[in-house]
Structure formats: C-alpha cells, structure tokens
Design a protein around this motif. Structure first.
Motif, PDB file in Angstrom:
ATOM      1  N   TYR A 153       1.179   4.062  -2.955  1.00  0.00           N
ATOM      2  CA  TYR A 153       0.899   5.475  -2.673  1.00  0.00           C
ATOM      3  C   TYR A 153       1.991   6.352  -3.278  1.00  0.00           C
ATOM      4  O   TYR A 153       1.708   7.310  -4.008  1.00  0.00           O
ATOM      5  CB  TYR A 153       0.796   5.713  -1.162  1.00  0.00           C
ATOM      6  CG  TYR A 153       0.735   7.174  -0.806  1.00  0.00           C
ATOM      7  CD1 TYR A 153      -0.460   7.883  -0.894  1.00  0.00           C
ATOM      8  CD2 TYR A 153       1.879   7.862  -0.410  1.00  0.00           C
ATOM      9  CE1 TYR A 153      -0.523   9.235  -0.590  1.00  0.00           C
ATOM     10  CE2 TYR A 153       1.823   9.208  -0.106  1.00  0.00           C
ATOM     11  CZ  TYR A 153       0.627   9.894  -0.198  1.00  0.00           C
ATOM     12  OH  TYR A 153       0.587  11.236   0.098  1.00  0.00           O
ATOM     13  N   TYR A 154       3.248   6.038  -2.988  1.00  0.00           N
ATOM     14  CA  TYR A 154       4.355   6.859  -3.482  1.00  0.00           C
ATOM     15  C   TYR A 154       4.530   6.745  -4.996  1.00  0.00           C
ATOM     16  O   TYR A 154       4.875   7.720  -5.653  1.00  0.00           O
ATOM     17  CB  TYR A 154       5.656   6.505  -2.766  1.00  0.00           C
ATOM     18  CG  TYR A 154       5.683   6.973  -1.340  1.00  0.00           C
ATOM     19  CD1 TYR A 154       5.453   8.304  -1.016  1.00  0.00           C
ATOM     20  CD2 TYR A 154       5.923   6.085  -0.303  1.00  0.00           C
ATOM     21  CE1 TYR A 154       5.469   8.741   0.297  1.00  0.00           C
ATOM     22  CE2 TYR A 154       5.952   6.516   1.015  1.00  0.00           C
ATOM     23  CZ  TYR A 154       5.721   7.841   1.310  1.00  0.00           C
ATOM     24  OH  TYR A 154       5.745   8.263   2.608  1.00  0.00           O
ATOM     25  N   ASN A 191      -1.418  10.839   4.937  1.00  0.00           N
ATOM     26  CA  ASN A 191      -1.111   9.612   4.193  1.00  0.00           C
ATOM     27  C   ASN A 191       0.385   9.510   3.919  1.00  0.00           C
ATOM     28  O   ASN A 191       0.967   8.428   4.022  1.00  0.00           O
ATOM     29  CB  ASN A 191      -1.885   9.570   2.868  1.00  0.00           C
ATOM     30  CG  ASN A 191      -3.345   9.289   3.064  1.00  0.00           C
ATOM     31  OD1 ASN A 191      -3.750   8.678   4.047  1.00  0.00           O
ATOM     32  ND2 ASN A 191      -4.168   9.739   2.130  1.00  0.00           N
ATOM     33  N   THR A 197       7.448   2.601   5.257  1.00  0.00           N
ATOM     34  CA  THR A 197       8.621   2.306   4.430  1.00  0.00           C
ATOM     35  C   THR A 197       9.916   2.419   5.219  1.00  0.00           C
ATOM     36  O   THR A 197      10.810   1.588   5.067  1.00  0.00           O
ATOM     37  CB  THR A 197       8.675   3.212   3.175  1.00  0.00           C
ATOM     38  OG1 THR A 197       8.671   4.588   3.574  1.00  0.00           O
ATOM     39  CG2 THR A 197       7.522   2.927   2.239  1.00  0.00           C
ATOM     40  N   ASP A 220       0.826  -1.206   0.000  1.00  0.00           N
ATOM     41  CA  ASP A 220       0.000   0.000   0.000  1.00  0.00           C
ATOM     42  C   ASP A 220       0.864   1.261   0.000  1.00  0.00           C
ATOM     43  O   ASP A 220       0.588   2.219  -0.731  1.00  0.00           O
ATOM     44  CB  ASP A 220      -0.940   0.020   1.203  1.00  0.00           C
ATOM     45  CG  ASP A 220      -2.061  -0.999   1.107  1.00  0.00           C
ATOM     46  OD1 ASP A 220      -2.317  -1.528  -0.003  1.00  0.00           O
ATOM     47  OD2 ASP A 220      -2.684  -1.286   2.151  1.00  0.00           O
ATOM     48  N   ALA A 221       1.909   1.270   0.820  1.00  0.00           N
ATOM     49  CA  ALA A 221       2.792   2.434   0.903  1.00  0.00           C
ATOM     50  C   ALA A 221       3.528   2.652  -0.417  1.00  0.00           C
ATOM     51  O   ALA A 221       3.614   3.785  -0.913  1.00  0.00           O
ATOM     52  CB  ALA A 221       3.790   2.256   2.044  1.00  0.00           C
ATOM     53  N   ARG A 247       2.064   8.537   7.212  1.00  0.00           N
ATOM     54  CA  ARG A 247       1.804   7.140   7.571  1.00  0.00           C
ATOM     55  C   ARG A 247       2.641   6.204   6.691  1.00  0.00           C
ATOM     56  O   ARG A 247       3.274   5.261   7.193  1.00  0.00           O
ATOM     57  CB  ARG A 247       0.322   6.816   7.416  1.00  0.00           C
ATOM     58  CG  ARG A 247      -0.013   5.369   7.803  1.00  0.00           C
ATOM     59  CD  ARG A 247      -1.484   5.014   7.630  1.00  0.00           C
ATOM     60  NE  ARG A 247      -1.872   5.054   6.229  1.00  0.00           N
ATOM     61  CZ  ARG A 247      -2.659   5.983   5.674  1.00  0.00           C
ATOM     62  NH1 ARG A 247      -3.167   6.945   6.397  1.00  0.00           N
ATOM     63  NH2 ARG A 247      -2.951   5.941   4.390  1.00  0.00           N
ATOM     64  N   ASN A 248       2.663   6.465   5.399  1.00  0.00           N
ATOM     65  CA  ASN A 248       3.415   5.600   4.477  1.00  0.00           C
ATOM     66  C   ASN A 248       4.920   5.763   4.658  1.00  0.00           C
ATOM     67  O   ASN A 248       5.673   4.807   4.465  1.00  0.00           O
ATOM     68  CB  ASN A 248       2.976   5.866   3.047  1.00  0.00           C
ATOM     69  CG  ASN A 248       1.577   5.343   2.808  1.00  0.00           C
ATOM     70  OD1 ASN A 248       1.282   4.191   3.106  1.00  0.00           O
ATOM     71  ND2 ASN A 248       0.691   6.183   2.308  1.00  0.00           N
TER      72      ASN A 248
END
Length: 131
Positions: free
Chosen positions: A89-90, A107, A115, A85-86, A110-111
C-alpha cells in the motif's frame, strides 16, 4: 525503481535453489530474517515520512516489498501477509498523495497500525508510536 526492486526480488528468489530436483525451492532467508529486513526498510520509510520526504518514504517501502514478499512466502503467520499488504500500500501510494492520505484515509490508518505494531523499534523507546 520498480525495475530495480523486481530484479532484486528475482535475485533473491533465484538464490533459493534446492539441493535436489525432488525438493521444492526454499528461500535462503528465514521468516525472522525476512521480517527483520522488511522492518528495517519500513522504519526508514517511517522516518522519511516524519521528515516530510514522501518520495524517500516510497523508496524505502519499495525496498521493503522485496523482503516482505519473502517473509509472506516463508511464514505461515497471517501477520506476514498483513505486513506485505501494508508495505505494498505505502510503496504504491503516490508521494504527492501522502499528506492527504495520512489525514483522511482509513486504509492509511489501518496500514499504519500494522507497520507500527509489527515493526516497533524497541531501541528507540517509542514502542512504534511514531507520528
């Protein structure tokens, strides 16, 4: 770039054939190896971010998506799904949006924690605490 990533994922998955028709296909990468390869790209992306190269950051996270998907598929650990998920996102964040997101996005924060915690580079002495 997305086409290259998609083709690479397909190549990895195609190589995951089984020895008999009764056995489900299994990826050739172990969870440990997939996590290692994912973190190599994540750490390279973090380095690009630290240098202000946001397009380079996205490129590395696009590459990391391939092995992060394999990692999530072969691992039963919730950390694998969180890392995927992370990474997604990036990889999906527009390079122009990185500076503002880094300053103000929950977000992003959190990510970042995911990572940095999962891909901490013990060899660099920072324990993943890159800025």
């Amino acid at each position: 770039m997305k086409t290259v990533a998609t083709l690479a994922l397909l190549a990895i998955l195609a190589a995951c054939g089984s020895s008999s028709e009764d056995e489900p296909a299994k990826p050739k990468l172990s969870a440990e190896k997939a996590a290692e390869q994912t973190c190599t790209e994540v750490n390279a992306g973090i380095e690009e971010f630290n240098q202000g190269d946001y397009a380079g950051t996205v490129t590395h996270f696009e590459k990391a998506k391939i092995t992060a998907k394999v990692y999530a598929m072969v691992s039963d650990e919730p950390e694998a799904d969180a890392l995927l998920d992370a990474v997604q996102y990036y990889a999906n964040l527009d390079p122009a949006d990185y500076p503002e997101a880094a300053r103000s996005s929950e977000n992003f924060a959190r990510n970042k924690a995911i990572t940095l915690n999962q891909c901490a580079d013990a060899d660099d002495g920072t324990d993943g605490q890159k800025v």
